[in-house]
Write an enzyme that holds these catalytic residues in place. Structure first.
Site, PDB file in Angstrom:
ATOM      1  N   ARG A  52       0.822  -1.067  -0.130  1.00 49.21           N
ATOM      2  CA  ARG A  52       0.006  -0.191   0.023  1.00 49.21           C
ATOM      3  C   ARG A  52       0.807   1.174  -0.010  1.00 49.21           C
ATOM      4  O   ARG A  52       0.370   2.134  -0.753  1.00 49.21           O
ATOM      5  CB  ARG A  52      -0.970   0.078   1.235  1.00 49.21           C
ATOM      6  CG  ARG A  52      -2.022   1.067   0.837  1.00 49.21           C
ATOM      7  CD  ARG A  52      -3.006   0.764   2.113  1.00 49.21           C
ATOM      8  NE  ARG A  52      -2.655   0.892   3.507  1.00 49.21           N
ATOM      9  CZ  ARG A  52      -3.346   0.603   4.603  1.00 49.21           C
ATOM     10  NH1 ARG A  52      -4.607   0.081   4.463  1.00 49.21           N
ATOM     11  NH2 ARG A  52      -3.032   0.713   5.575  1.00 49.21           N
ATOM     12  N   LYS A  62      -2.790   6.537   1.199  1.00 51.76           N
ATOM     13  CA  LYS A  62      -2.676   6.977   2.711  1.00 51.76           C
ATOM     14  C   LYS A  62      -1.877   7.986   2.565  1.00 51.76           C
ATOM     15  O   LYS A  62      -0.856   8.204   3.032  1.00 51.76           O
ATOM     16  CB  LYS A  62      -2.023   5.582   3.587  1.00 51.76           C
ATOM     17  CG  LYS A  62      -2.530   5.783   4.828  1.00 51.76           C
ATOM     18  CD  LYS A  62      -2.372   4.399   5.780  1.00 51.76           C
ATOM     19  CE  LYS A  62      -2.753   4.840   7.292  1.00 51.76           C
ATOM     20  NZ  LYS A  62      -3.770   5.102   7.857  1.00 51.76           N
ATOM     21  N   GLU A  81     -16.351   5.579   4.354  1.00 58.70           N
ATOM     22  CA  GLU A  81     -15.705   5.055   5.695  1.00 58.70           C
ATOM     23  C   GLU A  81     -15.648   6.274   6.476  1.00 58.70           C
ATOM     24  O   GLU A  81     -16.039   7.377   6.365  1.00 58.70           O
ATOM     25  CB  GLU A  81     -14.161   4.517   5.208  1.00 58.70           C
ATOM     26  CG  GLU A  81     -13.461   5.731   4.666  1.00 58.70           C
ATOM     27  CD  GLU A  81     -11.901   5.477   4.347  1.00 58.70           C
ATOM     28  OE1 GLU A  81     -11.479   4.704   5.025  1.00 58.70           O
ATOM     29  OE2 GLU A  81     -11.298   5.706   3.338  1.00 58.70           O
TER      30      GLU A  81
HETATM   31  N1  PLP Z   1      -9.296   4.015   6.601  1.00 58.41           N
HETATM   32  C1  PLP Z   1      -8.689   4.913   7.033  1.00 58.41           C
HETATM   33  C2  PLP Z   1      -8.949   6.244   6.366  1.00 58.41           C
HETATM   34  C3  PLP Z   1      -7.527   4.816   7.503  1.00 58.41           C
HETATM   35  O1  PLP Z   1      -6.727   5.535   8.182  1.00 58.41           O
HETATM   36  C4  PLP Z   1      -7.176   3.370   8.318  1.00 58.41           C
HETATM   37  C5  PLP Z   1      -6.009   3.348   9.056  1.00 58.41           C
HETATM   38  O2  PLP Z   1      -4.999   2.760   8.346  1.00 58.41           O
HETATM   39  C6  PLP Z   1      -8.114   2.627   7.745  1.00 58.41           C
HETATM   40  C7  PLP Z   1      -9.211   2.634   6.909  1.00 58.41           C
HETATM   41  C8  PLP Z   1      -7.816   1.030   8.210  1.00 58.41           C
HETATM   42  O3  PLP Z   1      -6.739   0.405   7.431  1.00 58.41           O
HETATM   43  P1  PLP Z   1      -5.804  -0.646   8.123  1.00 58.41           P
HETATM   44  O4  PLP Z   1      -6.697  -1.793   8.511  1.00 58.41           O
HETATM   45  O5  PLP Z   1      -5.048  -1.267   6.707  1.00 58.41           O
HETATM   46  O6  PLP Z   1      -5.076  -0.319   9.177  1.00 58.41           O
HETATM   47  C1  COI Z   2      -4.009   3.099  11.432  1.00 55.65           C
HETATM   48  O1  COI Z   2      -5.207   2.476  11.756  1.00 55.65           O
HETATM   49  O2  COI Z   2      -3.167   2.774  11.441  1.00 55.65           O
HETATM   50  C2  COI Z   2      -4.483   4.427  11.112  1.00 55.65           C
HETATM   51  O3  COI Z   2      -3.519   4.965  10.287  1.00 55.65           O
HETATM   52  C3  COI Z   2      -5.467   5.182  11.413  1.00 55.65           C
HETATM   53  C4  COI Z   2      -5.166   6.556  12.043  1.00 55.65           C
HETATM   54  C5  COI Z   2      -6.388   7.564  11.908  1.00 55.65           C
HETATM   55  C6  COI Z   2      -4.454   6.406  13.352  1.00 55.65           C
END
Ligand code: PLP
Ligand code: COI
Length: 341
Positions: A82, A184, A220
């Site tokens: 990612r 991200k 989301e």
């Molecule tokens: N959506 C957003 C906007 C996020 O910042 C995060 C955090 O990383 C997620 C979803 C969840 O992603 P992940 O499960 O890869 O941490």
């Molecule tokens: C994560 O879950 O890793 C994120 O980056 C979310 C953030 C809002 C802390």
């Protein structure tokens, strides 16, 4: 290994500097060899690409102490993939996947004394990030970059621990159609700050963002993807090009199908369907799976049947299975657990 004197059970989701961090620099060519350092500060040009034009992206993953005392991370290869997608979209050089994983191993191992013990309720959050570091003043990509990674022990993302949250449908967007919602990028989070401060002032835990094109579908929240359990027992999650492809959500859909035998579906979910949902959860590395009790859409209150006191039964099973896999109590699918020690 003697652990640091931290009150693990009291930790919230906040930055606490630890002993070692990793850095590698890029200047007109390949990334340098990289090294650990003890300096938690960064010195860059006043006109750095990151400061002037937000040329930065990041990742988030965790290290866990397992029941039998190992230290592991969860699917770090997907964080590397990612970050690659984020870097490409922001015209940044890709930090190679094997080096990303090597850096995770080095930083976690160097900070072993900060990895919360098994059963403490805390975990170690790992924050890889990269940014344009040299001076730019016209709008163009930097030519020099830093890739860095630090770790910090954390507790629950939402204040008050695991308890059902109250969300509102936001009037603001965090992403644009064909924008950067699916990577991200730091800029996506800057976009959400006004809305989250306002949500907190109004008594909500988080904002649900709608699809920015038509504002009719659920996307989301500011920091997590959304899962629903329908009243007929299906696990559904929004399909959209402008949400972050959450590693937790993708993993939970596999857990739901393969471990819990549930029907799963990734599809467009309309605001008008909220009344058909039995349970809702926010999922992400930080959020794990945080139950939602109520969603407020401009005065219309949607109270999830799971209520405001406890997680819904399916959400609870998803939570128990995912955390069981991460902490080594339940056998993981091949390749999900990356052992560091
Ligand atoms: N959506 C957003 C906007 C996020 O910042 C995060 C955090 O990383 C997620 C979803 C969840 O992603 P992940 O499960 O890869 O941490
Ligand atoms: C994560 O879950 O890793 C994120 O980056 C979310 C953030 C809002 C802390």
């Amino acid at each position: 290994m003697e652990k640091k004197n931290v009150n693990w059970g009291e930790l919230g989701f906040a930055y606490m500097p630890t002993d070692h961090r990793y850095g590698s620099n890029y200047k007109n060519g390949p990334w340098d060899d990289g090294a650990l350092s003890t300096d938690p500060t960064v010195a860059i040009s006043e006109s750095a690409g990151v400061l002037q034009y937000a040329q930065t992206c990041f990742e988030g993953l965790k290290a866990y102490t397992t029941e039998d005392g190992h230290i592991v991370t969860f699917r770090p290869d997907l964080n590397a993939d990612r970050l690659e997608a984020s870097a490409k979209r922001l015209q940044m050089p890709v930090f190679p996947k094997e080096r990303f994983i090597d850096a995770v191993e080095k930083v976690v191992a160097a900070n072993e004394a900060w990895v919360p013990p098994y059963g403490s309720g805390a975990t170690m959050y790992i924050r890889p990030y990269m940014f344009g570091s040299n001076a730019v003043i016209g709008v163009k990509p930097a030519t020099e970059y830093q890739f860095r990674m630090f770790v910090t022990p954390v507790g629950p993302y939402f204040k008050g621990g695991v308890r059902p949250l109250t969300l509102r449908i936001s009037d603001y967007d965090r992403a644009a159609p064909r924008g950067t919602g699916n990577i991200k990028a730091g800029l996506n989070y800057a976009m959400s700050l006004y809305a989250i401060v306002d949500a907190h002032e109004q008594g909500y835990d988080e904002n649900i963002y709608l699809d920015p094109g038509t504002r009719t579908r659920i996307e989301e929240t500011g920091g997590a993807n959304i899962l629903f359990v329908t009243k007929d027992g299906k696990v559904v999650t929004p399909k959209s090009n402008s949400i972050l492809p959450s590693i937790t959500r993708r993993s939970l859909m596999i857990v739901a199908k393969d471990y819990l035998g549930l029907e799963v579906e990734e599809r467009e979910i309309y605001l008008t369907e909220l009344g058909d949902m039995a349970e809702c959860g926010l999922c992400g590395t930080a959020a794990v799976i945080s139950p939602v009790g109520k969603i407020v859409d401009h005065g219309r209150e949607i109270c999830l049947p799971s209520g405001m006191n406890a997680m819904g039964p399916v959400t609870q099973k998803l939570y128990d299975t995912l955390t069981g896999i991460q902490m080594g109590r339940i056998e993981a699918p091949a390749g999900w657990i990356h052992r560091i020690k």
